[in-house]
Design an enzyme around this catalytic site. Structure first.
Site, PDB file in Angstrom:
ATOM      1  N   HIS A  56       0.752  -0.916  -0.027  1.00  0.00           N
ATOM      2  CA  HIS A  56       0.000  -0.157   0.055  1.00  0.00           C
ATOM      3  C   HIS A  56       0.899   1.075  -0.114  1.00  0.00           C
ATOM      4  CE1 HIS A  56      -4.071   1.501   1.748  1.00  0.00           C
ATOM      5  NE2 HIS A  56      -3.418   2.592   1.079  1.00  0.00           N
ATOM      6  N   HIS A  58       1.362   5.069  -2.039  1.00  0.00           N
ATOM      7  CA  HIS A  58       1.144   6.137  -3.072  1.00  0.00           C
ATOM      8  C   HIS A  58       2.096   6.858  -3.503  1.00  0.00           C
ATOM      9  CE1 HIS A  58      -3.230   5.887  -1.799  1.00  0.00           C
ATOM     10  NE2 HIS A  58      -2.469   5.720  -0.596  1.00  0.00           N
ATOM     11  N   LEU A  59       2.536   6.762  -4.928  1.00  0.00           N
ATOM     12  CA  LEU A  59       3.682   7.197  -5.413  1.00  0.00           C
ATOM     13  C   LEU A  59       3.398   8.366  -6.190  1.00  0.00           C
ATOM     14  CD1 LEU A  59       5.377   3.932  -6.776  1.00  0.00           C
ATOM     15  CD2 LEU A  59       5.808   5.472  -4.756  1.00  0.00           C
ATOM     16  N   ASN A  90      -4.948   5.781  -6.987  1.00  0.00           N
ATOM     17  CA  ASN A  90      -5.568   7.228  -7.227  1.00  0.00           C
ATOM     18  C   ASN A  90      -4.554   8.177  -7.695  1.00  0.00           C
ATOM     19  OD1 ASN A  90      -4.081   6.669  -4.808  1.00  0.00           O
ATOM     20  ND2 ASN A  90      -5.336   8.058  -3.444  1.00  0.00           N
ATOM     21  N   ASP A 150      -8.594   2.731  -3.307  1.00  0.00           N
ATOM     22  CA  ASP A 150      -8.192   3.122  -1.917  1.00  0.00           C
ATOM     23  C   ASP A 150      -8.222   4.831  -2.238  1.00  0.00           C
ATOM     24  OD1 ASP A 150      -6.873   3.066   0.897  1.00  0.00           O
ATOM     25  OD2 ASP A 150      -5.357   4.177  -0.244  1.00  0.00           O
ATOM     26  N   HIS A 177     -10.802  -0.140   0.912  1.00  0.00           N
ATOM     27  CA  HIS A 177     -10.802   1.008   1.858  1.00  0.00           C
ATOM     28  C   HIS A 177     -12.130   0.893   2.724  1.00  0.00           C
ATOM     29  CE1 HIS A 177      -9.797   5.191   2.910  1.00  0.00           C
ATOM     30  NE2 HIS A 177     -10.876   5.117   3.192  1.00  0.00           N
ATOM     31  N   ASN A 276      -6.384   9.152   7.118  1.00  0.00           N
ATOM     32  CA  ASN A 276      -7.598   8.251   6.734  1.00  0.00           C
ATOM     33  C   ASN A 276      -7.346   6.801   6.487  1.00  0.00           C
ATOM     34  OD1 ASN A 276     -10.045   7.394   6.199  1.00  0.00           O
ATOM     35  ND2 ASN A 276     -10.473   8.815   4.527  1.00  0.00           N
ATOM     36  N   ASP A 303       0.895   2.658   3.706  1.00  0.00           N
ATOM     37  CA  ASP A 303      -0.096   3.704   3.345  1.00  0.00           C
ATOM     38  C   ASP A 303       0.627   5.071   3.058  1.00  0.00           C
ATOM     39  OD1 ASP A 303      -2.309   5.060   2.242  1.00  0.00           O
ATOM     40  OD2 ASP A 303      -3.267   5.154   4.443  1.00  0.00           O
ATOM     41  N   HIS A 307       2.576  14.519   0.570  1.00  0.00           N
ATOM     42  CA  HIS A 307       1.573  15.688   0.157  1.00  0.00           C
ATOM     43  C   HIS A 307       2.861  16.743   0.298  1.00  0.00           C
ATOM     44  CE1 HIS A 307      -2.300  13.940   0.483  1.00  0.00           C
ATOM     45  NE2 HIS A 307      -2.042  13.401   1.647  1.00  0.00           N
TER      46      HIS A 307
END
Length: 428
Positions: A56, A58-59, A90, A150, A177, A276, A303, A307
């Site tokens: 899990h 996020h790239l 996403n 997700d 999710h 989240n 996860d 940002h």
């Protein structure tokens, strides 16, 4: 042929041994090994583990390269001891077609720091209305087996059932999710005593637990596999434990931050703690640790959610949800699970390498440290103690909840198929 000899490494925390790497493979494990022309690494009793696998991550690429790219994200992964990560769907555009997942997969191959296995979206545009091209993504060069919306829940029971039925044909898995959207409208943090005192909208545990209850029943009904993303409550643990007692094909993950941090931190109003699912209570944290120890929760997943500064350096209500986690995952696990006696290093290898690789059927990863196996490895100094300084992160983003916190353990070396990606704590 490239050769590396590790002297005095404690494989899975056992007695010191020598480990010889030849080319892409572990050539031998034992005492007094030697090899002509080999580069020698003095392990000095540090812990040797199989390369970590993250289900899990996020790239952000394509579309949000201001937060992270495949290159910077895989550099961060290597620094954390990971040799494979699963890139969530996403992105912009969403990874809901064979073309986009192949793009992410090829970017991972070009980066060279770890394997990147794309996760395909369950529904078109993550909108929850129409199934995405699940079969085409599986048949693509990326060979997708894990699918997830997700960031959003597949809240329509009919769509979820159809997805579970579809992926059963190629032994795929739907990673859910679990968040009932109507129960979390306007939610800002865990619903409980702290949210009531702060006057912030609450994200109740039942919003997670109700979806998990529905989905384990659906998975049992169609005989398919469901994986619960970032499980966060004691009630969710009991539901997964019950489903497994029935013999249903249910697996679950927990994040490092849910094993350590609680909603009490939100009293600071520092948006770095906004995530989240939200940080939960001390009782939830203890339940999650015990469930990871006893195998109810199968694995740890970061996860990792990078940002840019402006999305976190703002008032709480406007801030984005998420934390970076690739470079701190193993230290947090040492602190919460190993140093507390809940797991040994063999247990860490099982939950951070073997099990996540098995869930996604990721060939060549999550293998034993043994002769003839791929040389995907990490070397950890468990005696190291240091304060987390995000300025030194390889990730493009700095939104870590651990800044200034002292954590144990430091990955000194990582090898991807025998090639060093990290040497003495620095990117090779």
């Amino acid at each position: 042929m490239r050769k590396t000899l590790l002297r005095g490494a404690r494989v899975l925390g056992g007695e010191p041994q020598d480990v010889l790497i030849e080319g892409e493979t572990v050539a031998g494990v034992g005492s007094g090994l030697s090899a002509s022309g080999a580069e020698v690494v003095e392990a000095d009793g540090r812990i040797l583990l199989p390369g970590l696998v993250d289900l899990h991550t996020h790239l952000r690429e394509p579309g949000r390269e201001d937060s992270e790219t495949v290159l910077t994200g895989t550099k961060a992964a290597a620094r954390g001891g990971f040799t494979a990560v699963h890139a969530m769907a996403n992105t912009f555009p969403v990874a809901d077609t064979a073309g986009v997942v192949e793009q992410v997969w090829r970017l991972g191959r070009e980066s060279g720091y770890c394997d990147v296995q794309p996760v395909g979206a369950v529904t078109v545009g993550l909108e929850g209305k129409q199934l995405a091209e699940l079969g085409a993504m599986h048949d693509s060069a990326a060979g997708v087996r894990v699918f997830s919306d997700d960031g959003k829940c597949v809240d329509d029971a009919v769509i979820m059932r159809r997805a579970l039925e579809y992926v059963k044909a190629f032994d795929g898995v739907i990673a859910q999710h679990a968040q009932e959207p109507r129960l979390t409208e306007g939610a800002q943090m865990n619903e409980g005593v702290v949210s009531a005192e702060l006057g912030l909208g609450g994200w109740p545990a039942v919003a997670e637990e109700s979806i998990i209850a529905r989905d384990v029943l659906l998975a049992a009904h169609v005989g398919s596999r469901v994986h619960i993303c970032h499980l966060s409550t004691a009630g969710s643990v009991e539901l997964v434990r019950w489903a497994k007692s029935k013999g249903w094909q249910v697996t679950a993950e927990v994040t490092p931050h849910h094993l350590l941090l609680t909603d009490e931190l939100v009293r600071s109003y520092d948006p770095v703690y906004k995530v989240n699912p939200p940080l939960r209570t001390e009782a939830d944290v203890h339940a999650l640790r015990e469930a990871l120890a006893d195998g109810t929760i199968d694995c740890v997943a970061t996860d990792h959610a990078p940002h840019p500064h402006e999305d976190k350096d703002c008032e709480w209500g406007a801030a984005a949800m998420g934390m970076v986690g690739l470079e701190t995952a193993l230290p947090v696990l040492q602190h919460t699970m190993v140093d507390t006696g809940l797991l040994d290093w063999s247990g860490i290898a099982e939950r951070m390498s073997h099990r996540p690789a098995a869930i996604s059927h990721l060939n060549g990863q999550g293998r034993p440290v043994a002769a003839g196996e791929p040389a995907n490895l990490l070397l950890l100094d468990p005696d190291y103690r240091g304060r987390v300084d995000p300025a030194g992160f390889a990730s493009r983003s700095r939104n870590t909840p651990y800044e200034g916190r002292e954590l144990p353990g430091r990955v000194t070396h990582t090898w991807l198929r025998g090639r060093a990606t990290v040497v003495d704590g620095k990117l090779a």
